[in-house]
Each structure stands twice: as structure tokens, then as C-alpha cells.
Design a protein around this motif. Structure first.
Motif, PDB file in Angstrom:
ATOM      1  N   GLY A  53       0.816  -1.211   0.000  1.00  0.00           N
ATOM      2  CA  GLY A  53       0.000   0.000   0.000  1.00  0.00           C
ATOM      3  C   GLY A  53       0.849   1.259   0.000  1.00  0.00           C
ATOM      4  N   GLU A  54       1.913   1.249   0.780  1.00  0.00           N
ATOM      5  CA  GLU A  54       2.816   2.404   0.827  1.00  0.00           C
ATOM      6  C   GLU A  54       3.512   2.615  -0.511  1.00  0.00           C
ATOM      7  OE1 GLU A  54       5.383   1.521   4.116  1.00  0.00           O
ATOM      8  OE2 GLU A  54       3.849   2.039   5.607  1.00  0.00           O
ATOM      9  N   MET A  55       3.683   1.555  -1.278  1.00  0.00           N
ATOM     10  CA  MET A  55       4.324   1.642  -2.588  1.00  0.00           C
ATOM     11  C   MET A  55       3.343   1.960  -3.705  1.00  0.00           C
ATOM     12  SD  MET A  55       7.528   1.310  -2.164  1.00  0.00           S
ATOM     13  CE  MET A  55       7.313   2.214  -0.647  1.00  0.00           C
ATOM     14  N   GLY A  56       2.064   2.140  -3.361  1.00  0.00           N
ATOM     15  CA  GLY A  56       1.095   2.559  -4.363  1.00  0.00           C
ATOM     16  C   GLY A  56       0.229   1.455  -4.938  1.00  0.00           C
ATOM     17  N   PHE A  57       0.353   0.250  -4.417  1.00  0.00           N
ATOM     18  CA  PHE A  57      -0.508  -0.831  -4.888  1.00  0.00           C
ATOM     19  C   PHE A  57      -1.869  -0.711  -4.224  1.00  0.00           C
ATOM     20  CE2 PHE A  57       3.618  -2.551  -5.884  1.00  0.00           C
ATOM     21  CZ  PHE A  57       3.415  -3.278  -7.036  1.00  0.00           C
TER      22      PHE A  57
END
Length: 165
Positions: A53-57
Motif C-alpha cells: 500500500g505504501e508503494m502505491g498498490f
């Protein structure tokens, strides 16, 4: 491990853990006396979900990534497909971020007297033409030089005069 321990170790709220269960990202734990008891690999899985989530997924993308996850299996074709798609998204995001940075750098020295003049100089239209066509990508040599002027700094006047804004 109980849900409280999982939340403490993962840094997530218990509502997030339960939401991951409902979405199918986290296996439903077995219960003892009505309390959730998570397996030892639940922490790793929750940390991976949080990192994704932090990586944009999105959670949906993360679910695709995690479905069928096994320690003894190589990365599957669907993971590679997801990675290729995400790389394209990241490259597009980088391109847009560079455009925004260029715009902001030019706006720092804006001397337009009205919004209408700014819109004309930016070559904006109802179709939102790209700002990048108006300003080429700047290299370190194209960056404005700062000169000392009475103890303060100012942009080089020649740079200002040639700037579109």
C-alpha cells in the motif's frame, strides 16, 4: 497470536486487520473462546500488505499478488504481468511529476499581471495541452543562476527575460 499483538507488531489498527480478512487478503484466523488467533505468518503477510500500500498498490492489486503465495513457488506469470503494468504506472507518475516540477520552477519567477496572461503563456486550452511541450526538460546547465545583490539573491536577469513566464 491475538489480534492485539498483531496490531502492536504491525502498527495497524485491529479494524484494518479485520478489513484485510474480509477482503480475503488475510486468512481468517481460528478462534479460541471467541478470540481471533493468528498464525505466525500473519505478521509477515500484514507487513507485506502494508508495504504494498505504501508503494502505491491498491488492495485489489495486492490481493492478486498474494493469492496463491507459497514459499516454495517461483514468481508466477500473473505477478510478472502485475509488475509490468505497475512499472508503466510508475513511469507515467514520474513523467507527470517532472512536468509539475518544471511548472513550479517556472512559476517561482512568474511576473504575469493576470491569470489570463499566465494561461496564454502556459499554452493551456480547454483540452489541457501538456506543459512539457512549452518547456523542455531542464538540465543542470539550464537551471537559473543566483547572483548576490545587496546581500540578497536574485535570478539572473537574462534568464528571467528569456523565461516564458
Amino acid at each position: 497470536m491475538k489480534i492485539g499483538e498483531l496490531t502492536d507488531r504491525s502498527g495497524l489498527n485491529s479494524s484494518a486487520i479485520r478489513y484485510y480478512e474480509n477482503m480475503g487478503l488475510l486468512s481468517p484466523p481460528h478462534r479460541i473462546g471467541g478470540q481471533r488467533r493468528y498464525s505466525s505468518d500473519a505478521l509477515d503477510r500484514v507487513l507485506l500488505i502494508r508495504f504494498a500500500g505504501e508503494m502505491g498498490f491498491t488492495l485489489t492489486e495486492t490481493k492478486v499478488f498474494l493469492d496463491g503465495l507459497r514459499d516454495d513457488a517461483p514468481v508466477g506469470p500473473r505477478w510478472k504481468k502485475l509488475a509490468h503494468r505497475k512499472i508503466l504506472e510508475v513511469e507515467d507518475c514520474i513523467r507527470r511529476s517532472k512536468q509539475l516540477k518544471s511548472l513550479l520552477e517556472h512559476l517561482l519567477d512568474c511576473r504575469c499581471t493576470s491569470l489570463q496572461i499566465c494561461v496564454q503563456r502556459l499554452s493551456l486550452s480547454p483540452r489541457q495541452r501538456s506543459v512539457s511541450r512549452r518547456w523542455p526538460r531542464s538540465s543542470p546547465r539550464q537551471q537559473p543562476r543566483l547572483k548576490s545583490w545587496g546581500g540578497a539573491t536574485r535570478l539572473d536577469r537574462s534568464r528571467r527575460a528569456s523565461s516564458p513566464i
